[in-house]
Design a protein around this motif. Structure first.
Motif, PDB file in Angstrom:
ATOM      1  N   GLU A 204       7.595  -6.046   0.146  1.00 31.31           N
ATOM      2  CA  GLU A 204       6.832  -6.689   1.199  1.00 31.31           C
ATOM      3  C   GLU A 204       5.848  -5.681   1.758  1.00 31.31           C
ATOM      4  O   GLU A 204       6.182  -4.515   1.951  1.00 31.31           O
ATOM      5  CB  GLU A 204       7.750  -7.256   2.282  1.00 31.31           C
ATOM      6  N   VAL A 205       4.635  -6.156   1.988  1.00 35.62           N
ATOM      7  CA  VAL A 205       3.565  -5.310   2.491  1.00 35.62           C
ATOM      8  C   VAL A 205       3.244  -5.751   3.910  1.00 35.62           C
ATOM      9  O   VAL A 205       2.848  -6.894   4.135  1.00 35.62           O
ATOM     10  CB  VAL A 205       2.288  -5.457   1.622  1.00 35.62           C
ATOM     11  N   ASP A 206       3.445  -4.874   4.887  1.00 33.94           N
ATOM     12  CA  ASP A 206       3.011  -5.123   6.262  1.00 33.94           C
ATOM     13  C   ASP A 206       1.488  -4.941   6.227  1.00 33.94           C
ATOM     14  O   ASP A 206       0.975  -3.821   6.288  1.00 33.94           O
ATOM     15  CB  ASP A 206       3.689  -4.126   7.205  1.00 33.94           C
ATOM     16  N   LEU A 207       0.781  -6.040   6.073  1.00 32.02           N
ATOM     17  CA  LEU A 207      -0.641  -5.998   5.738  1.00 32.02           C
ATOM     18  C   LEU A 207      -1.500  -5.245   6.748  1.00 32.02           C
ATOM     19  O   LEU A 207      -2.307  -4.395   6.357  1.00 32.02           O
ATOM     20  CB  LEU A 207      -1.172  -7.413   5.536  1.00 32.02           C
ATOM     21  N   GLU A 208      -1.360  -5.541   8.022  1.00 30.30           N
ATOM     22  CA  GLU A 208      -2.201  -4.884   9.027  1.00 30.30           C
ATOM     23  C   GLU A 208      -2.015  -3.365   8.995  1.00 30.30           C
ATOM     24  O   GLU A 208      -2.985  -2.610   8.958  1.00 30.30           O
ATOM     25  CB  GLU A 208      -1.894  -5.414  10.431  1.00 30.30           C
ATOM     26  N   ASN A 209      -0.776  -2.915   9.008  1.00 30.90           N
ATOM     27  CA  ASN A 209      -0.507  -1.476   9.021  1.00 30.90           C
ATOM     28  C   ASN A 209      -0.823  -0.819   7.678  1.00 30.90           C
ATOM     29  O   ASN A 209      -1.272   0.327   7.641  1.00 30.90           O
ATOM     30  CB  ASN A 209       0.942  -1.206   9.428  1.00 30.90           C
TER      31      ASN A 209
ATOM     32  N   LYS B 298      -0.214  -8.528  -7.856  1.00 26.67           N
ATOM     33  CA  LYS B 298      -0.595  -9.860  -7.395  1.00 26.67           C
ATOM     34  C   LYS B 298       0.234 -10.239  -6.182  1.00 26.67           C
ATOM     35  O   LYS B 298       1.425  -9.968  -6.121  1.00 26.67           O
ATOM     36  CB  LYS B 298      -0.367 -10.900  -8.482  1.00 26.67           C
ATOM     37  N   VAL B 299      -0.422 -10.873  -5.223  1.00 28.64           N
ATOM     38  CA  VAL B 299       0.288 -11.394  -4.060  1.00 28.64           C
ATOM     39  C   VAL B 299       1.021 -12.652  -4.508  1.00 28.64           C
ATOM     40  O   VAL B 299       0.426 -13.580  -5.033  1.00 28.64           O
ATOM     41  CB  VAL B 299      -0.692 -11.722  -2.908  1.00 28.64           C
ATOM     42  N   LYS B 300       2.341 -12.662  -4.304  1.00 26.48           N
ATOM     43  CA  LYS B 300       3.158 -13.815  -4.670  1.00 26.48           C
ATOM     44  C   LYS B 300       3.252 -14.819  -3.531  1.00 26.48           C
ATOM     45  O   LYS B 300       3.375 -16.011  -3.760  1.00 26.48           O
ATOM     46  CB  LYS B 300       4.567 -13.370  -5.045  1.00 26.48           C
ATOM     47  N   LYS B 301       3.214 -14.306  -2.301  1.00 24.08           N
ATOM     48  CA  LYS B 301       3.416 -15.178  -1.154  1.00 24.08           C
ATOM     49  C   LYS B 301       2.998 -14.445   0.117  1.00 24.08           C
ATOM     50  O   LYS B 301       3.117 -13.230   0.194  1.00 24.08           O
ATOM     51  CB  LYS B 301       4.909 -15.539  -1.081  1.00 24.08           C
TER      52      LYS B 301
ATOM     53  N   ARG C  28       6.243 -13.551  10.026  1.00 22.44           N
ATOM     54  CA  ARG C  28       7.516 -13.367  10.725  1.00 22.44           C
ATOM     55  C   ARG C  28       7.227 -13.204  12.209  1.00 22.44           C
ATOM     56  O   ARG C  28       6.299 -12.499  12.582  1.00 22.44           O
ATOM     57  CB  ARG C  28       8.239 -12.126  10.229  1.00 22.44           C
ATOM     58  N   GLY C  29       8.039 -13.829  13.014  1.00 17.80           N
ATOM     59  CA  GLY C  29       7.885 -13.737  14.454  1.00 17.80           C
ATOM     60  C   GLY C  29       7.826 -15.108  15.075  1.00 17.80           C
ATOM     61  O   GLY C  29       8.280 -16.094  14.498  1.00 17.80           O
ATOM     62  N   ASN C  30       7.242 -15.186  16.262  1.00 16.46           N
ATOM     63  CA  ASN C  30       7.104 -16.462  16.960  1.00 16.46           C
ATOM     64  C   ASN C  30       5.877 -16.417  17.866  1.00 16.46           C
ATOM     65  O   ASN C  30       5.276 -15.367  18.049  1.00 16.46           O
ATOM     66  CB  ASN C  30       8.372 -16.785  17.762  1.00 16.46           C
ATOM     67  N   LYS C  31       5.525 -17.581  18.407  1.00 17.44           N
ATOM     68  CA  LYS C  31       4.325 -17.659  19.246  1.00 17.44           C
ATOM     69  C   LYS C  31       4.432 -16.782  20.485  1.00 17.44           C
ATOM     70  O   LYS C  31       3.468 -16.166  20.906  1.00 17.44           O
ATOM     71  CB  LYS C  31       4.055 -19.105  19.662  1.00 17.44           C
ATOM     72  N   LYS C  32       5.633 -16.727  21.066  1.00 17.05           N
ATOM     73  CA  LYS C  32       5.819 -15.970  22.297  1.00 17.05           C
ATOM     74  C   LYS C  32       5.604 -14.470  22.085  1.00 17.05           C
ATOM     75  O   LYS C  32       4.907 -13.806  22.840  1.00 17.05           O
ATOM     76  CB  LYS C  32       7.214 -16.219  22.857  1.00 17.05           C
ATOM     77  N   ASN C  33       6.209 -13.918  21.041  1.00 19.72           N
ATOM     78  CA  ASN C  33       6.149 -12.471  20.797  1.00 19.72           C
ATOM     79  C   ASN C  33       5.107 -12.068  19.765  1.00 19.72           C
ATOM     80  O   ASN C  33       4.888 -10.886  19.546  1.00 19.72           O
ATOM     81  CB  ASN C  33       7.520 -11.961  20.357  1.00 19.72           C
ATOM     82  N   GLY C  34       4.504 -13.042  19.114  1.00 16.35           N
ATOM     83  CA  GLY C  34       3.496 -12.738  18.104  1.00 16.35           C
ATOM     84  C   GLY C  34       4.079 -12.692  16.702  1.00 16.35           C
ATOM     85  O   GLY C  34       5.301 -12.737  16.506  1.00 16.35           O
ATOM     86  N   PHE C  35       3.204 -12.605  15.726  1.00 16.94           N
ATOM     87  CA  PHE C  35       3.602 -12.609  14.330  1.00 16.94           C
ATOM     88  C   PHE C  35       3.182 -11.315  13.645  1.00 16.94           C
ATOM     89  O   PHE C  35       2.202 -10.694  14.012  1.00 16.94           O
ATOM     90  CB  PHE C  35       2.935 -13.781  13.581  1.00 16.94           C
ATOM     91  N   VAL C  36       3.951 -10.938  12.634  1.00 18.92           N
ATOM     92  CA  VAL C  36       3.579  -9.880  11.705  1.00 18.92           C
ATOM     93  C   VAL C  36       3.519 -10.565  10.350  1.00 18.92           C
ATOM     94  O   VAL C  36       4.394 -11.361  10.003  1.00 18.92           O
ATOM     95  CB  VAL C  36       4.623  -8.740  11.687  1.00 18.92           C
ATOM     96  N   TYR C  37       2.479 -10.273   9.584  1.00 17.81           N
ATOM     97  CA  TYR C  37       2.277 -10.944   8.305  1.00 17.81           C
ATOM     98  C   TYR C  37       2.552  -9.980   7.154  1.00 17.81           C
ATOM     99  O   TYR C  37       2.043  -8.860   7.135  1.00 17.81           O
ATOM    100  CB  TYR C  37       0.857 -11.499   8.209  1.00 17.81           C
ATOM    101  N   TYR C  38       3.344 -10.455   6.207  1.00 15.59           N
ATOM    102  CA  TYR C  38       3.709  -9.672   5.043  1.00 15.59           C
ATOM    103  C   TYR C  38       3.224 -10.383   3.790  1.00 15.59           C
ATOM    104  O   TYR C  38       3.244 -11.610   3.713  1.00 15.59           O
ATOM    105  CB  TYR C  38       5.231  -9.515   4.948  1.00 15.59           C
ATOM    106  N   ALA C  39       2.801  -9.591   2.815  1.00 13.14           N
ATOM    107  CA  ALA C  39       2.499 -10.127   1.492  1.00 13.14           C
ATOM    108  C   ALA C  39       3.649  -9.722   0.588  1.00 13.14           C
ATOM    109  O   ALA C  39       4.079  -8.565   0.591  1.00 13.14           O
ATOM    110  CB  ALA C  39       1.188  -9.547   0.968  1.00 13.14           C
ATOM    111  N   LYS C  40       4.163 -10.664  -0.173  1.00 12.86           N
ATOM    112  CA  LYS C  40       5.231 -10.373  -1.135  1.00 12.86           C
ATOM    113  C   LYS C  40       4.564 -10.028  -2.458  1.00 12.86           C
ATOM    114  O   LYS C  40       3.742 -10.793  -2.968  1.00 12.86           O
ATOM    115  CB  LYS C  40       6.132 -11.599  -1.283  1.00 12.86           C
ATOM    116  N   ILE C  41       4.865  -8.840  -2.976  1.00 16.12           N
ATOM    117  CA  ILE C  41       4.322  -8.398  -4.261  1.00 16.12           C
ATOM    118  C   ILE C  41       5.489  -7.908  -5.118  1.00 16.12           C
ATOM    119  O   ILE C  41       6.595  -7.723  -4.626  1.00 16.12           O
ATOM    120  CB  ILE C  41       3.281  -7.268  -4.112  1.00 16.12           C
ATOM    121  N   GLY C  42       5.233  -7.687  -6.381  1.00 15.95           N
ATOM    122  CA  GLY C  42       6.268  -7.122  -7.234  1.00 15.95           C
ATOM    123  C   GLY C  42       6.168  -7.632  -8.644  1.00 15.95           C
ATOM    124  O   GLY C  42       5.269  -8.397  -9.001  1.00 15.95           O
TER     125      GLY C  42
END
Length: 186
Positions: free
Chosen positions: A122-127, A94-97, A101-115
């Motif tokens: 943490e799951v680097d979702l795109e990759n 189950k995804v907990k959260k 991570r990141g900022n508008k200037k450099n972009g964001f990477v999105y992680y799903a917290k599972i466990g």
């Protein structure tokens, strides 16, 4: 005139890029392929993409007590110590959260917290989706970004039929017919 052309070009490329960038709104992440990830979602784990079968894009959560940190890495492999183990292939978590991570200037990477329990990952979702570490329905699999692969295949096939024509296997008429079919493909 050059400025107008430059601005127009940037707008066109900016719009096309933003259509494929992940969007995070109302506690839901819409990945670049359209897959929606939110708290409580069951994520099906695929297979690890590292040479030993462990997971490259699913690893111990950076804030976890169990996160291994070192300047030299773990036995020379920096990511190895914190990687999700291959024994988790095929399981569902189950995804907990969702954690941007990141900022508008450099972009964001999105992680799903599972466990489960104290151990969080943490799951680097795109990759993870791109590499098959997370299984998503077929309609949300990444599309080939480059048509260069298709072009190479097309030209390889043209070369083969040319060789067949040159060796006498295909007549000029058969060659032209096959060539026209290949060239009509997208």
């Amino acid at each position: 005139m050059k400025q107008v052309l430059l601005i127009f070009t940037l707008l066109i490329f900016g719009i096309s890029y933003s259509q494929t960038a992940p969007i995070f709104e109302n506690d839901t992440l819409i990945t670049s392929t359209g897959f929606k990830v939110y708290e409580g979602l069951d994520l099906k784990i695929g297979t690890g993409s590292m040479n030993d079968g462990d997971f490259k894009f699913i690893r111990t959560n950076a804030s976890s007590l169990f996160n291994y940190t070192s300047n030299t890495g773990y036995q020379g492999l920096a990511n190895q110590a914190n990687s999700f183990k291959r024994s988790n292939s095929g399981l569902t978590f189950k995804v907990k959260k969702i954690m941007p991570r990141g900022n508008k200037k450099n972009g964001f990477v999105y992680y799903a917290k599972i466990g489960s329990g104290l151990m969080n990952y943490e799951v680097d979702l795109e990759n993870a989706i791109r590499s098959g570490e997370v299984i998503v329905p077929d309609e949300f699999l990444p599309k080939e970004k480059s048509q260069h692969i298709n072009s190479e295949t097309k030209y390889d096939r043209l070369k083969k039929i040319k060789e067949l024509k040159d060796s006498g296997v295909l007549s000029e008429e058969e060659f032209q017919k096959e060539k026209d079919k290949i060239m009509a493909e997208k």
